[in-house]
Design an enzyme around this catalytic site. Structure first.
Site, mmCIF file in Angstrom:
data_model
loop_
_atom_site.group_PDB
_atom_site.id
_atom_site.type_symbol
_atom_site.label_atom_id
_atom_site.label_comp_id
_atom_site.label_asym_id
_atom_site.label_seq_id
_atom_site.Cartn_x
_atom_site.Cartn_y
_atom_site.Cartn_z
ATOM 1 N N GLU A 162 -6.281 -3.465 7.267
ATOM 2 C CA GLU A 162 -5.529 -3.893 8.460
ATOM 3 C C GLU A 162 -4.311 -2.988 8.671
ATOM 4 O OE1 GLU A 162 -6.513 -5.929 6.048
ATOM 5 O OE2 GLU A 162 -7.225 -7.854 6.837
ATOM 6 N N ARG B 276 3.177 -10.793 -3.036
ATOM 7 C CA ARG B 276 3.902 -11.958 -2.499
ATOM 8 C C ARG B 276 5.255 -12.147 -3.168
ATOM 9 N NH1 ARG B 276 -0.791 -12.912 -4.936
ATOM 10 N NH2 ARG B 276 -0.866 -14.117 -6.860
ATOM 11 N N GLU C 23 -1.735 -18.478 -2.779
ATOM 12 C CA GLU C 23 -2.382 -17.282 -3.325
ATOM 13 C C GLU C 23 -2.115 -17.185 -4.830
ATOM 14 O OE1 GLU C 23 -3.398 -13.214 -1.188
ATOM 15 O OE2 GLU C 23 -1.391 -13.076 -2.039
ATOM 16 N N HIS D 136 8.333 -35.076 15.751
ATOM 17 C CA HIS D 136 7.620 -35.439 16.980
ATOM 18 C C HIS D 136 6.178 -34.964 16.941
ATOM 19 C CE1 HIS D 136 11.282 -36.901 18.955
ATOM 20 N NE2 HIS D 136 11.869 -35.982 18.204
ATOM 21 N N LYS E 132 -13.352 -9.099 1.851
ATOM 22 C CA LYS E 132 -13.082 -7.712 2.275
ATOM 23 C C LYS E 132 -14.348 -6.880 2.170
ATOM 24 C CE LYS E 132 -8.270 -7.696 0.569
ATOM 25 N NZ LYS E 132 -7.356 -7.131 -0.409
HETATM 26 O O1 F6P Z 1 -5.056 -9.954 0.771
HETATM 27 C C1 F6P Z 1 -4.375 -10.062 -0.398
HETATM 28 C C2 F6P Z 1 -3.323 -9.032 -0.615
HETATM 29 O O2 F6P Z 1 -3.712 -8.242 -1.692
HETATM 30 C C3 F6P Z 1 -1.970 -9.677 -0.847
HETATM 31 O O3 F6P Z 1 -1.814 -10.183 -2.099
HETATM 32 C C4 F6P Z 1 -1.072 -8.555 -0.513
HETATM 33 O O4 F6P Z 1 0.220 -8.987 -0.360
HETATM 34 C C5 F6P Z 1 -1.716 -8.073 0.757
HETATM 35 O O5 F6P Z 1 -3.096 -8.168 0.477
HETATM 36 C C6 F6P Z 1 -1.339 -6.712 1.233
HETATM 37 O O6 F6P Z 1 -1.567 -5.734 0.268
HETATM 38 P P1 F6P Z 1 -0.882 -4.332 0.352
HETATM 39 O O7 F6P Z 1 0.576 -4.521 0.242
HETATM 40 O O8 F6P Z 1 -1.449 -3.559 -0.789
HETATM 41 O O9 F6P Z 1 -1.242 -3.717 1.668
#
Ligand code: F6P
Length: 546
Positions: A211, A266, A351, A382, A510
Site C-alpha cells: 500500500e 505499532r 494486533e 447519543h 497479503k
Molecule cells: O499489516 C501489518 C503491519 O506489518 C503492521 O504491523 C505495520 O505497522 C504495518 O504493516 C506497516 O508496515 P511497514 O511499516 O513495514 O510499512
C-alpha cells in the site's frame, strides 16, 4: 500453562464463589475509603479504578497471578533488550526510544542510546528548517504541506498524535495523511495541493508494504509530472529500518531517517516514524511526549504491582475477559482531540494480543485479546451508550478526560466533564424498578402506565469503568497515556503467554491478494480458488473497465 497454575485456579474459584456476584455499590458502602484505596497517580495521570467489580480478595488474587507469571522478570527482560519477540527472535525496545540521552543501554555490546539521539537530532534539525521555511522545494518555494504516506503502525500512531496534539501545532505546515490503497485516499489528498510546496514523507519500517509503495509511486508520478524527475529528491523523505530499500526507491541518503528492527510497527511513533508529529508541534513538544512516556516507563518498572497503573489496567482486563467472559473493552475519550485514540488502541491491542498460540507454539488455553472499540464522548452517549447501560453485554470501559479544556469556553468543558462523570456514575449506580416507578408517579403518570414503563427504565448498574484523568491534555500526559496502554497490552500478553510483538496473522491475506491481483483482469489465468472467491473474481472481471 497459566490456566493450570494455582493462582489462576484460585481466581476461578473465587470468581465462582464471590467474584461474579460482587456489587460495587455495596463495596463502596462497606468501605468509605474505597476511592482512595482504588485509585493512584502516575506520570501526571490520575487513575480511578474504584468502580470495578473487585474487592480486596479479587485484587490480591489478580496480583498473585501477575507474580506467578514472573511479571517482574519479564518487565526486566523487555527493558534490557532480551529477545522477547520470540517468533521473530528480536528484542522489543520502543522504551529505549524515550530514554534520555544520559542513559545507557547495551545491546550486543553496543550502547544504543547515542544512535537514538542522533536520529532525534536529525529530526529536530530537519523540522526546524522546515518549520522556519528554510527548507525549499525544487523551485525554491518553501514547503507548506506535508503528506505522510504509510499504513498500520507507521500511520495510526502519527495520525493519532497529530490530531491529539493539534492545539500544540502552530500550523506553520499543513499536514496530511495517506494510508489506504484505495485511490480515493491519495487522489482527494493531493487534489488541492501544489507540488512545488509539497513534501512527502514515506514511512515504512520494512519499505516493502505494498500500500505504502504504491501510494508513494503515485505521489512520485504526481510530483514529477508537474516539476520534472529532478525535483523528486527535494520533495521526498523516508522513515525506515530498511534504508537500503528507501535509497533504492530514489530517496537521498541525507533524507532517510532510520530506525531499528527492534521497534515494532505499532510501537514506532516514538521513532523517526513520528517525524510528522515533530513537524507539526515542534521538537521541544516532541521531547515532552517522550518525557511523558519515559515517566510512565519508570513508574511501570519501579512501582509495586498494587500501585502500578499499567499492571492494574491489565489485571482488570484479565478479570473481565477471562472470568466474566467480557469479550470487548470500550475506550471513551471525553476529549475531541483524542478522537483517533480508540482506533490507535485497536491496532496496539488487537494486533498485539489477538493470538491463539503461546510463545512455545502450543494453543492458548484461555481467551486472549479483547475487541477494543470506542469513540468520543459526548457523541458516543447519543449512539452506543444505550447498550452500555441496558444491553445484555458486560463491557468494561475506560473513560479518558482532562480537568481543563485547551479552549477558553468554560461552559462547554464543565458540561463535558459533568457528562463524563455522570456516565460512569450511571453505569455504577443504575436505577431499580421502584426508583423508576416512583419517578414516573411523581411526574403524574397513572400507576398502571408507570408500572409498564418502569421496566423499560431500569438500569442494572454495577457496570465497571475506569476513569483516567489528567490536568490537561499535553504532549507529556499523552506520552504517559500511550505508554500506559502499551504496557497494559504487554502485561496481558505475559499472562496469556503469547508473543505480543509479532503479527503473523496479517501475512496470509497479503499473499492471497498477490495471487488474486492478476486474475482480476486476465481471463486466461488458471489458479484455483474456493467457489465464493472465484465467483467474486468473475464478477469483478466481467465488470471491471479501467
Ligand atoms: O499489516 C501489518 C503491519 O506489518 C503492521 O504491523 C505495520 O505497522 C504495518 O504493516 C506497516 O508496515 P511497514 O511499516 O513495514 O510499512
Amino acid at each position: 500453562m497459566m490456566t493450570q497454575t494455582s493462582a489462576w485456579q484460585t481466581l476461578a474459584q473465587y470468581y465462582q464463589q464471590s467474584g461474579k456476584s460482587l456489587d460495587t455499590r455495596q463495596l463502596f458502602a462497606d468501605d468509605l475509603d474505597r476511592f482512595n484505596r482504588f485509585s493512584l497517580s502516575a506520570a501526571d495521570l490520575f487513575f480511578d479504578f474504584s468502580k470495578h467489580r473487585i474487592d480486596d480478595q479479587a485484587f490480591k488474587l489478580l496480583l498473585q497471578l501477575a507474580e506467578t507469571c514472573h511479571l517482574s522478570e519479564k518487565i526486566d527482560a523487555m527493558f534490557s533488550g532480551a529477545a522477547i519477540n520470540v517468533s521473530e527472535n528480536r528484542p522489543v525496545l520502543h522504551t529505549a526510544l524515550r530514554c534520555p540521552a544520559d542513559k545507557t543501554l547495551d545491546i550486543d555490546g553496543e550502547d544504543i542510546i547515542p544512535a537514538i539521539h542522533k536520529v532525534l537530532a536529525q529530526m529536530r534539525h530537519f523540522s526546524e528548517q522546515l518549520r522556519a521555511g528554510h527548507y525549499v522545494g525544487a523551485t525554491g518555494k518553501a514547503i507548506t504541506d506535508v503528506v505522510n504516506i504509510s499504513i498500520g503502525g507507521s500511520h495510526l500512531g502519527p495520525q493519532m498524535l497529530y490530531e491529539s496534539l493539534k492545539a500544540y501545532s502552530d500550523n506553520t505546515l499543513r499536514c496530511h495523511f495517506v494510508s489506504n490503497i484505495d485511490a480515493t485516499d491519495i487522489v482527494t489528498t493531493l487534489a488541492p495541493l501544489n507540488p512545488e510546496t509539497t513534501l512527502f514523507i514515506i514511512g515504512s519500517k520494512s519499505f516493502t508494504t505494498i500500500e505504502t509503495l504504491v501510494n508513494a509511486n503515485s505521489a512520485k508520478q504526481w510530483l514529477c509530472a508537474a516539476l520534472g524527475d529532478q525535483a523528486f529528491s527535494k520533495h521526498f523523505v523516508a522513515l525506515s529500518s530498511n534504508p537500503q530499500a528507501a535509497a533504492a526507491f530514489g530517496i537521498a541518503e541525507t533524507r532517510i531517517f532510520p530506525f531499528w528492527s527492534w521497534v515494532g510497527g505499532r510501537y514506532s511513533v516514538w521513532s523517526s516514524i513520528g517525524l510528522i508529529v515533530m513537524l507539526a508541534i515542534g521538537a521541544d513538544h516532541f521531547d515532552q511526549l517522550l518525557a511523558g512516556a519515559f515517566a510512565m516507563d519508570q513508574h511501570f518498572r519501579q512501582t509495586d504491582f498494587d500501585k502500578n497503573m499499567p499492571v492494574i489496567m491489565a489485571l482488570l482486563g484479565i478479570w473481565y475477559h477471562n472470568f466474566f467472559a467480557a469479550e470487548t473493552h470500550a475506550v471513551v475519550c471525553y476529549d475531541q482531540y483524542l478522537q483517533l485514540f480508540p482506533r490507535y488502541l485497536q491496532q496496539l491491542d488487537m494486533e498485539s494480543n489477538g493470538k491463539s498460540v503461546r510463545e512455545n507454539g502450543q494453543s492458548v488455553t484461555s481467551s486472549t485479546g479483547p475487541i477494543i472499540w470506542g469513540d468520543c464522548g459526548t457523541n458516543s452517549q447519543h449512539s452506543f451508550h444505550q447498550l452500555l447501560h441496558q444491553g445484555t453485554h458486560l463491557v468494561p470501559i475506560d473513560f479518558i478526560l482532562a480537568a481543563n479544556s485547551l479552549h477558553p469556553l468554560g461552559q462547554h468543558h464543565q458540561l463535558l466533564l459533568a457528562n463524563a462523570l455522570a456516565q460512569s456514575q450511571a453505569l455504577l449506580m443504575g436505577k431499580n424498578e421502584t426508583q423508576a416507578y416512583e419517578e414516573l408517579i411523581a411526574a403524574g403518570m397513572s400507576a398502571t402506565q408507570a408500572k409498564t414503563l418502569a421496566a423499560h427504565k431500569v438500569m442494572p448498574g454495577n457496570r465497571p469503568s475506569s476513569t483516567i484523568m489528567m490536568e490537561k491534555l499535553t504532549p507529556y500526559t499523552l506520552g504517559a497515556l500511550i505508554a500506559a496502554y502499551e504496557h497494559k497490552v504487554f502485561v496481558q500478553g505475559v499472562i496469556w503467554g503469547i508473543d505480543s510483538f509479532d503479527q503473523w496473522g496479517v501475512e496470509l491475506g497479503k499473499v492471497l491478494a498477490k495471487n488474486i491481483l492478476p486474475q482480476l483482469t486476465d481471463h486466461n489465468t488458471t489458479a484455483k480458488h474456493d467457489a465464493s472467491t472465484q465467483g467474486l473474481i468473475n464478477y469483478c472481471r466481467s465488470r471491471y473497465s479501467q
